[in-house]
Design an enzyme around this catalytic site. Sequence first.
Site, PDB file in Angstrom:
ATOM      1  N   PHE A  12       0.853  -1.199   0.000  1.00 32.45           N
ATOM      2  CA  PHE A  12       0.000   0.000   0.000  1.00 32.45           C
ATOM      3  C   PHE A  12       0.884   1.243   0.000  1.00 32.45           C
ATOM      4  O   PHE A  12       0.704   2.163   0.787  1.00 32.45           O
ATOM      5  CB  PHE A  12      -0.933  -0.013   1.218  1.00 32.45           C
ATOM      6  CG  PHE A  12      -2.143   0.868   1.063  1.00 32.45           C
ATOM      7  CD1 PHE A  12      -2.930   0.817  -0.073  1.00 32.45           C
ATOM      8  CD2 PHE A  12      -2.494   1.746   2.072  1.00 32.45           C
ATOM      9  CE1 PHE A  12      -4.039   1.631  -0.203  1.00 32.45           C
ATOM     10  CE2 PHE A  12      -3.607   2.557   1.957  1.00 32.45           C
ATOM     11  CZ  PHE A  12      -4.384   2.499   0.811  1.00 32.45           C
ATOM     12  N   LYS A 207      12.566  -3.996 -18.017  1.00 27.41           N
ATOM     13  CA  LYS A 207      11.397  -3.660 -18.834  1.00 27.41           C
ATOM     14  C   LYS A 207      11.570  -4.127 -20.269  1.00 27.41           C
ATOM     15  O   LYS A 207      10.621  -4.606 -20.896  1.00 27.41           O
ATOM     16  CB  LYS A 207      11.160  -2.149 -18.772  1.00 27.41           C
ATOM     17  CG  LYS A 207      10.804  -1.646 -17.383  1.00 27.41           C
ATOM     18  CD  LYS A 207      10.823  -0.126 -17.312  1.00 27.41           C
ATOM     19  CE  LYS A 207      10.539   0.375 -15.903  1.00 27.41           C
ATOM     20  NZ  LYS A 207      10.661   1.836 -15.794  1.00 27.41           N
TER      21      LYS A 207
END
Length: 430
Positions: A12, A207
Amino acid sequence: MKNVVKIALAGFGTVGTGLAKILKENKEWIKKRTGKEIVISKILVKNLNKPRTLIPHPNTIFVDTPEALFQDNDWDILVELIGGIDLPYQLITKALKLGKSVVTANKALLSMKGKDLLKLAETQNVGLYFEASVGGGIPIIQTLKESLSGNKIKAITGILNGTANYILTEMSQNELTFSEALNQAQEKGYAEADPSLDIKGIDAAHKLTILIFLAHGVVYPLEKLWVKGIENIETQDISFAKELGYVFKLIAQVKEKSGHLQAGVFPALLPQKHILAKVDGPFNAILVQGNAVGPIMLYGQGAGDLPTGSAVLADIISLIKNNYAPNNTGFIESPFKDANILDNVSVVCEHYFRFQVLDKPGVLSALSGIMGEHNISIAQAIQKAQNKKKGVPIVFLTHRARLGDVEKAINEINRFDFVLQPTVHYPIIH
């Protein structure tokens, strides 16, 4: 069919709170799109006692152990936003084995363990979606999986790391040193306290391996990528590049040549008119060349709470709309063969050289002679007068030459006694 979709959220932090904000603010709009209410029912956090300014839903439960997160399994999708490798791998593996679909933004995990996780998801016939793993809010994953699925991808060239791009922009536009630009990036929150993954090109490499898998249907092992960072770029090279009409960028690139792939992450000079040269600050951009569509570019914010949270939400909505039917890779059967790799020594491009040498007769002819011996043709040369004790810089721009020949020439040149510092070299991309 139930009208509420429950999310188990692991982590979170920035992206997790961004997702919660979007779900709250766009609640009615999401219902129009999906016919569902999406609720974060459980959140795995490190510290239950930490004050929370945002509570996603009145019924949201905060837990601090994986066991508590999986207790009852009264949720539909696991969203993993912790980062790292070991714990996320355990959480995702457990969720997939339980027949739960998963959404993750974890590019490092996918780069290293993606093959195993995608195999498991395929075996379990559940979704493993990862739009947020590359490019933040830029929809490059969906574009490769679906929009360009009828194309053979000839090349991908991108700026995939906002931290590195911000540093190079500040060095170029405001004449900051590398360390000054890095400190500024850290102050603004664009760089971590330990920026190694960003400035050394590793984050962009993670990536790139994901994009290669989706674009070409093969696994390109991370350890076989040519990866070079920006930490050694000097202000004088930034200045020379600008004078010559070029801009420095950290480029991630893969090219297809006769069924083989050449790929790497490296600093390069781009002409100032190049479309990627105009991508400044913390932004990302990805230029894709399809054999049917031609060149297209996706541009946007490569990080941040709302842009990345938007990409996570896009995956959740895709799963809901497809009734959890997996479309994890864009292929009917996920391809897991290793890529046919073309060694980077065979890369052919133009080049930038800077030599720091003693100011004496014969130096220029010696340098050009070695270049000629290795089939490197000089297109332009600049010599600047400086403090003679420190030597003078000589800059060469070359015509197209093989990287293997360039490396051999550099090794020979560095052995000359009039060369005061190791030769500086960067490829030029058009």
